[in-house]
Motif scaffolding. Structure first.
Motif, PDB file in Angstrom:
ATOM      1  N   LEU A 141      46.044  60.987   6.928  1.00  8.08           N
ATOM      2  CA  LEU A 141      46.842  60.775   8.138  1.00  8.08           C
ATOM      3  C   LEU A 141      48.191  60.258   7.687  1.00  8.08           C
ATOM      4  O   LEU A 141      48.272  59.239   6.997  1.00  8.08           O
ATOM      5  CB  LEU A 141      46.160  59.752   9.043  1.00  8.08           C
ATOM      6  N   VAL A 142      49.249  60.972   8.030  1.00  7.31           N
ATOM      7  CA  VAL A 142      50.589  60.574   7.594  1.00  7.31           C
ATOM      8  C   VAL A 142      51.436  60.229   8.813  1.00  7.31           C
ATOM      9  O   VAL A 142      51.558  61.032   9.732  1.00  7.31           O
ATOM     10  CB  VAL A 142      51.285  61.705   6.799  1.00  7.31           C
ATOM     11  N   LEU A 143      51.982  59.029   8.826  1.00 11.87           N
ATOM     12  CA  LEU A 143      52.889  58.642   9.902  1.00 11.87           C
ATOM     13  C   LEU A 143      54.283  58.533   9.318  1.00 11.87           C
ATOM     14  O   LEU A 143      54.470  57.930   8.261  1.00 11.87           O
ATOM     15  CB  LEU A 143      52.494  57.289  10.481  1.00 11.87           C
ATOM     16  N   SER A 144      55.249  59.167   9.987  1.00 13.40           N
ATOM     17  CA  SER A 144      56.621  59.061   9.482  1.00 13.40           C
ATOM     18  C   SER A 144      57.594  59.067  10.641  1.00 13.40           C
ATOM     19  O   SER A 144      57.217  59.325  11.771  1.00 13.40           O
ATOM     20  CB  SER A 144      56.922  60.197   8.509  1.00 13.40           C
ATOM     21  N   GLU A 145      58.864  58.782  10.308  1.00 11.89           N
ATOM     22  CA  GLU A 145      59.874  58.686  11.355  1.00 11.89           C
ATOM     23  C   GLU A 145      60.221  60.051  11.902  1.00 11.89           C
ATOM     24  O   GLU A 145      60.235  61.003  11.130  1.00 11.89           O
ATOM     25  CB  GLU A 145      61.122  58.023  10.800  1.00 11.89           C
ATOM     26  N   THR A 182      47.660  57.364   5.024  1.00  9.19           N
ATOM     27  CA  THR A 182      46.308  56.816   5.050  1.00  9.19           C
ATOM     28  C   THR A 182      45.341  57.897   4.624  1.00  9.19           C
ATOM     29  O   THR A 182      45.404  59.014   5.147  1.00  9.19           O
ATOM     30  CB  THR A 182      45.961  56.328   6.473  1.00  9.19           C
ATOM     31  N   SER A 196      52.362  52.592   1.860  1.00 10.04           N
ATOM     32  CA  SER A 196      53.623  52.701   2.583  1.00 10.04           C
ATOM     33  C   SER A 196      54.656  51.845   1.880  1.00 10.04           C
ATOM     34  O   SER A 196      54.368  50.719   1.493  1.00 10.04           O
ATOM     35  CB  SER A 196      53.443  52.214   4.024  1.00 10.04           C
ATOM     36  N   ARG A 205      48.279  50.757  11.074  1.00  7.60           N
ATOM     37  CA  ARG A 205      49.572  50.180  11.435  1.00  7.60           C
ATOM     38  C   ARG A 205      50.662  51.240  11.410  1.00  7.60           C
ATOM     39  O   ARG A 205      50.660  52.105  10.541  1.00  7.60           O
ATOM     40  CB  ARG A 205      49.900  49.098  10.414  1.00  7.60           C
ATOM     41  N   ASN A 206      51.610  51.138  12.340  1.00 10.18           N
ATOM     42  CA  ASN A 206      52.774  52.012  12.312  1.00 10.18           C
ATOM     43  C   ASN A 206      53.805  51.379  11.372  1.00 10.18           C
ATOM     44  O   ASN A 206      54.286  50.288  11.636  1.00 10.18           O
ATOM     45  CB  ASN A 206      53.351  52.127  13.735  1.00 10.18           C
ATOM     46  N   SER A 262      54.001  56.342   6.040  1.00 13.55           N
ATOM     47  CA  SER A 262      52.759  55.643   5.735  1.00 13.55           C
ATOM     48  C   SER A 262      51.666  56.691   5.582  1.00 13.55           C
ATOM     49  O   SER A 262      51.505  57.559   6.435  1.00 13.55           O
ATOM     50  CB  SER A 262      52.459  54.672   6.882  1.00 13.55           C
ATOM     51  N   MET A 295      56.854  51.857  10.856  1.00 14.91           N
ATOM     52  CA  MET A 295      58.185  51.635  11.404  1.00 14.91           C
ATOM     53  C   MET A 295      58.200  50.424  12.348  1.00 14.91           C
ATOM     54  O   MET A 295      59.234  49.878  12.646  1.00 14.91           O
ATOM     55  CB  MET A 295      58.669  52.869  12.171  1.00 14.91           C
TER      56      MET A 295
END
Lengths: 201, 281
Positions: free
Chosen positions: B277-281, B242, B210, B187-188, B240, B190
């Motif tokens: 895996l890192v998702l950020s703004e 993972t 997250s 999931r994203n 987030s 944001m």
């Protein structure tokens, strides 16, 4: 959105992996192109019909006698007051569970609404109103998932023909947010008080 | 030959504060059904001994009395405490199971876990005979590792009961086993409706942390259930993390190390053969 990776994207997609390999430090930002929506899907899973939930909750195979109830306004208010949980509907699906004519428990089907989720669940009670089991029957999220072109392309770049990905496959497993089961817990609280008020005699 | 994929059972129950889904496949429905029941029982057992929300749990007994005297716990709780403190040491406190007093102050954990001038993970002593002792006032919370551990126990139970493949997903902390690859979407944070990544998980675990879904306001500031233990500050940026690892307790705990100390995380990820895996703004 920025993406930082280490290793995992060997599976997720080679463009990212190349970036990672190219730079020495493991934090790397990559702008994922978010062009074009490829598919809109919803995360919804049906776990049980009423019958299969009844079998799962009472595997000893008793009989289920429909005993739906309609709450009066006063009863609804009384449940709300005692539990602090809103009573949305005045009807409740209930089955009296009987084994050789004797009361063996209660089986209730209920629905709760979260901000983005809609859950139908079954609550099995012992004859004296203690929780025996809870089974989620139907779980729906209403975000309206967008699975985007570019992302799928990244995915495919990391895949071989031996490891196919079905584009139209249902979204079954999601990681990324811990969804609280608070609404179901509140629903159970409401039903336990409903049992006390209406079913227990 | 009896196919291992003759029967599939998919069940979901509210457990561990979230929705837990168990999927299992095997040669016939009765066997798979029994395996799924065993998996849920395992997770209920872990929840009962390691929950901080239940004042009767083993962990709650430790929090109540370990400052006064050594408290004996079961083998399993002791094992998870050993794993927690080991990872706290290896990460120099980037993973810390003693942030409960801060979360209690913000109203995210029961108020009785609040402590003044609380110690940290390094003030916990694990003694022979599965006993635990605190050298300073503190409260332990295994929330950052026990959910993953419960998933591991559930997978072991599925296997032990003859299931050939499947997946256990406890609110995003999940583990797949068997030869069937399981498609998992990330999931994203944001934009929860968007699932920008997908992977096929085979004989591996995945966990995500997250702050985006637990953020709230405390004392005019933003807080969340994720804390940087070294400064006591809430992590509230849109991020987030993972982690994929061989076991779910490890994936779960390593997400906190990646969040709090990426440089240290690099070493640890490599040591454990894990990936992030890192998702950020």
């Amino acid at each position: 959105m920025r993406v930082v990776t280490r290793g995992l994207l060997g599976d997720l997609g080679s463009p990212v992996l190349q970036l990672t390999d190219f730079m020495s430090n493991w934090i790397h930002y990559l702008t994922v192109p978010m062009a074009g929506v490829a598919a809109v899907s919803a995360h919804a899973t049906v776990y049980h019909s009423v019958e299969s939930a009844q079998r799962a909750c009472f595997p000893e195979g008793p009989s289920f006698v429909a005993a739906d109830i309609t709450l009066t306004k006063a009863q609804m208010r009384s449940i709300e007051k005692a539990t602090g949980v809103r009573v949305r509907l005045n009807t409740q699906r209930v089955w009296r569970v009987e084994q050789q004519g004797a009361l063996a428990g209660w089986f209730l089907v209920d629905e709760v609404l979260g901000k983005h989720e809609y859950i139908t669940y079954a609550l099995a009670l012992t004859p004296d109103g203690a929780v025996r089991s809870i089974e989620v029957m139907d779980y729906r999220e209403n975000y309206g998932y967008e699975v985007r072109n570019a992302d799928w392309r990244i995915q495919f770049l990391g895949k071989t023909k031996a490891d196919p990905v079905q584009l139209n496959a249902d979204i079954k497993n999601i990681t990324g947010a811990t969804l609280s089961c608070r609404h179901v817990s509140e629903g159970v609280k409401r039903l336990l008080f409903l049992h006390d008020l209406v079913l227990k005699r | 030959m009896i196919s291992c994929l003759n029967a599939e059972v998919r069940r979901c129950r509210p457990l561990l504060g979230t929705f837990v889904e168990v999927v299992a496949r095997g040669p016939h429905p009765e066997l798979v059904q029994r395996a799924v029941e065993a998996a849920f029982s395992e997770m209920e057992r872990v929840a009962a001994s390691m929950s901080v929300h239940d004042p009767e749990s083993e962990l709650s007994r430790v929090n109540a009395s370990a400052l006064l005297r050594p408290v004996a716990v079961g083998n399993e709780t002791f094992h998870v405490l050993t794993l927690s403190l080991g990872l706290a040491r290896e990460s120099n406190g980037a993973f810390d199971p003693s942030v409960a007093p801060i979360l209690a102050r913000w109203g995210l954990l029961p108020s009785y876990l609040g402590r003044r001038q609380a110690g940290s993970w390094s003030d916990v002593r694990l003694l022979p005979g599965c006993r635990v002792r605190f050298h300073r006032p503190l409260s332990l919370d295994l929330g950052g590792i026990a959910k993953g551990y419960a998933v591991d126990c559930a997978v072991n139970a599925l296997r032990a009961n003859g299931a050939c493949s499947g997946l256990v997903n406890a609110g995003g902390d999940l583990r797949a086993f068997g030869n069937e690859g399981e498609a998992v979407h990330v999931r994203n944070p944001m934009s929860p409706g968007s699932l920008p990544f997908m992977t096929t998980l085979r004989e591996a675990a995945l966990a995500t942390s997250s702050p985006c879904f637990t953020q709230r306001t405390y004392d005019r500031g933003e807080v969340s259930h994720l804390v940087d233990p070294r400064n006591g500050q809430a992590i509230t940026r849109a991020i987030s993390v993972t982690v994929q690892a061989s076991e779910c307790w490890l994936a779960d705990a390593l997400t906190k190390v990646v969040l709090n100390d990426p440089a240290c995380a690099e070493t640890l990820l490599e040591r454990y053969g894990a990936e992030a895996l890192v998702l950020s703004e």
